[in-house]
Design an enzyme around this catalytic site. Structure first.
Site, PDB file in Angstrom:
ATOM      1  CG  HIS A  23      -1.590  -1.142   1.658  1.00  0.00           C
ATOM      2  ND1 HIS A  23      -2.317  -1.608   0.556  1.00  0.00           N
ATOM      3  CD2 HIS A  23      -1.573  -1.914   2.525  1.00  0.00           C
ATOM      4  CE1 HIS A  23      -2.385  -2.543   1.166  1.00  0.00           C
ATOM      5  NE2 HIS A  23      -1.957  -2.378   2.574  1.00  0.00           N
ATOM      6  N   GLY A  24       0.999   1.988  -1.093  1.00  0.00           N
ATOM      7  CA  GLY A  24       1.604   2.859  -0.711  1.00  0.00           C
ATOM      8  C   GLY A  24       1.484   4.429   0.011  1.00  0.00           C
ATOM      9  CB  THR A  25      -0.491   5.374   1.904  1.00  0.00           C
ATOM     10  OG1 THR A  25      -0.876   6.432   2.434  1.00  0.00           O
ATOM     11  CG2 THR A  25      -1.205   4.343   2.308  1.00  0.00           C
ATOM     12  CB  THR A  26       2.675   7.216   5.820  1.00  0.00           C
ATOM     13  OG1 THR A  26       4.023   6.762   4.854  1.00  0.00           O
ATOM     14  CG2 THR A  26       3.616   6.549   7.278  1.00  0.00           C
ATOM     15  CE  LYS A  57      -2.656   8.665   0.747  1.00  0.00           C
ATOM     16  NZ  LYS A  57      -1.407   8.275   0.854  1.00  0.00           N
TER      17      LYS A  57
END
Lengths: 274, 359
Positions: A23-26, A57
């Site tokens: 998942h390209g996120t934080t 998000k």
């Protein structure tokens, strides 16, 4: 936010990733004495391109529940809307709000038919359960889906009171995982955030300390992870409901951090092509 | 001689694309013709398993794709990458080099720290391995990747550096050693050799260089200067002291078997590196004292071992100064873990108390 890297999917992608992305996120969430903090970056990436630098998000579901999302952006948006609708319907039908644990269970069961498909949703439900007053107890024992009918009412009332009040943090994922905990971080930037959070997280943090810790964790993750960046969103959930902090551009934080370390930023150099 | 090699080279090209006929078998069809010529005419007359993953990004060296890991019987590589589909919680990225090593430069020299767990496909092969190996009195290397490969190449590097010292009367600089190691590893690019080392050393140019060696100084300085131009603007912001004294003083270079050679001020390598990076980014500055730097390094390794399954057991800390390297006593992180657990228990007690008071 990018698609899940099932082994079939990664071969069909034309741009080679350095590693298959989950998942390209934080995003992160943690519980402390003052409630629940939910924080996330705002970058949506798609195979190495920043598709949108200002994505939300973290979405509020109802006044006492926010959900951080990770995985495929489209899937998350859809499932959040579905969840909002279902929670509202439950509230109208049963005249009370569904507990966070119940919400998580509902979401998990709704996602279950899609297990094994490309649906990629990893949500962290961050919320505050209202205390169940004694008068409503008989109602709740009959209707809540957390209870099993065979257990005695006394035990049930005790467990219900304990589990159904206060801050709650539950991680739900389209693989079927449903985990309750005190600290979660999801996404490609999550290890970086974990390093910061594990060291400094205490139950007894003040509200300002907790907010600054969450900001710091997201900042460190966006500094190192290519798929996280841009701004940081922060939500704080208490017994009174959720409050959103103003979205903050992490570029400023970066410059402040560099100055603190005594490194001068040469703006002229930054424009040079490398 | 050169002409013969050239003819050989041509013959290999003409022989056609079938890999089976050539004396050296290849696992990959698209091997460069230069390499093919080199291999057939050289002493390297054995099977070189050029892996399929070479088709992918060079950054992905050492990482086996899920379908390949099942077929490879060799277990010398660091833990087999867990398949994302078999994990209950998806991993942020596949594990590479089951370890945590880190090194950074500060005013007191170079600090290198690493955990001590050697893992092998999910088993802890050795809980007390040494991942930081001294190469000579002023150079220390952290290792990551395949332990066997790292140990061997460190020994080879030590030998070569010693020979250099004996022949030339002075020690080779850290960046020179890095270049040497990188060039020694180059023929094995594309094979399963997996070495990711950071060379941490103190270069001493001012006293030991004579006028005759002035030329060499410039030559050696130039490549490292070039490398420093290519590195990001972040590193360009070093205080002036660093720029002028790039020939002497603390030096940190990352070398890896896929060919990267990067000079920098902060590196962390291994599966536990992201956890360590965030701690290091927070605390590392040029002006740290030795104690502060040691405690940051320890904390970073501890955080990584806390979250990463493939790092653990103890932590080693090495400190390189102008007088050479010193080693701190190996410390078992179990104690740190229990201290933290105690603290959490106390907090849980307080939490219960508050909860009881509220309800």
């Amino acid at each position: 936010m990018t698609q899940i890297p099932s082994s079939q999917a990664s071969q069909s992608v034309s741009v080679r990733r350095p590693f298959p992305l989950s998942h390209g996120t934080t995003t992160l969430g943690f519980i402390f004495q003052g409630g629940v903090i939910a924080a996330a970056d705002t970058r949506a990436s798609a195979g190495g391109l920043v598709a949108c630098p200002a994505v939300h998000k973290i979405t509020p579901i109802h006044s006492h529940l926010v959900v951080t999302s990770s995985g495929s952006g489209a899937d998350c948006m859809l499932w959040e809307r579905i969840l909002i609708r279902e929670i509202r319907l439950y509230q109208l039908r049963h005249k009370r709000r569904l507990s966070i644990r119940g919400t998580a269970k509902l979401l998990s069961f709704m996602l279950h038919p899609f297990k094994g498909t490309d649906v990629c949703v990893a949500l962290t439900l961050c919320g505050w359960d209202k205390d169940d007053s004694v008068e409503n107890l008989e109602e709740t024992l009959g209707t809540t889906d957390d209870c099993s009918p065979s257990v005695s009412k006394d035990v049930l009332s005790k467990t219900n009171l304990q589990c159904c009040s206060g801050p709650k943090l539950i991680y739900v994922c389209s693989d079927g995982a449903r985990l309750q905990g005190d600290i979660f971080s999801v996404g490609s930037g999550s290890p970086y955030a974990y390093g910061v959070l594990d060291g400094s997280l205490r139950w007894s943090l003040s509200k300002e300390e907790a907010i600054s810790l969450a900001r710091e964790a997201v900042f460190r993750a966006t500094h190192r992870d290519a798929y996280s960046g841009n701004n940081v969103d922060l939500f704080h959930v208490t017994a009174e409901g959720w409050k959103q902090r103003q979205r903050e551009d992490l570029k400023e934080e970066y410059y402040r951090d560099m100055e603190k370390k005594g490194k001068k930023i040469d703006l002229k150099m930054q424009k040079l092509p490398k | 001689m050169a002409l013969q090699d050239l003819c050989n080279f041509q013959n290999i090209l003409l022989e056609g694309e079938t890999a089976e006929q050539s004396p050296v078998r290849f696992g990959k069809k698209a091997a460069s013709s230069y390499e093919r010529g080199l291999r057939s005419s050289s002493l390297l007359d054995f099977y070189i398993p050029v892996a399929e993953y070479l088709d992918e990004s060079p950054i992905q060296f050492g990482q086996i794709s899920p379908d390949q890991s099942s077929s490879s019987s060799d277990s010398s590589l660091p833990p087999g990458l867990p398949l994302a589909s078999s994990q209950p919680v998806p991993l942020p990225f596949p594990m590479a080099h089951g370890t945590t090593t880190l090194a950074f430069v500060f005013q007191g020299g170079v600090l290198a720290a690493a955990d001590t767990r050697s893992s092998c496909s999910g088993l802890v092969a050795c809980p007390a391995s040494q991942k930081i190996l001294p190469i000579h009195s002023h150079l220390v290397g952290t290792t990551s990747g395949t332990s066997a490969d790292c140990a061997l190449w460190k020994r080879i590097l030590s030998r070569e550096l010693r020979l250099y010292q004996l022949r030339n009367g002075h020690r080779l600089s850290t960046s020179g050693a890095a270049k040497l190691l990188s060039h020694m590893l180059h023929p094995f690019k594309g094979t399963e050799l997996c070495v990711a080392a950071t060379l941490c050393g103190w270069d001493d140019r001012s006293s030991s260089r004579g006028a005759a060696n002035g030329q060499e100084t410039d030559l050696e300085a130039m490549p490292s200067g070039k490398v420093s131009l290519i590195k990001s603007s972040f590193l360009k912001q070093q205080p002036c002291v660093r720029k002028e004294a790039s020939l002497s003083g603390p030096s940190l270079v990352y070398v890896c078997s896929d060919g990267s050679r990067l000079q920098g001020t902060l590196f962390s390598v291994g599966s536990g590196s992201p956890y360590a990076y965030s701690i290091l980014d927070q605390g590392v500055q040029w002006g740290l004292s030795v104690d502060e730097a040691t405690s940051i390094a320890r904390e970073a390794v501890y955080r990584a071992t806390y979250r990463d399954a493939y790092s653990g057991n103890c932590v080693d800390v090495y400190h390189v100064t102008s007088k050479g390297w010193t080693r701190r006593t190996r410390e078992d992180l179990k104690e740190e873990y229990y201290r933290e657990r105690e603290r959490q228990k106390e907090e849980a007690e307080k939490k219960k108390l508050i909860h009881v008071l509220k309800t």
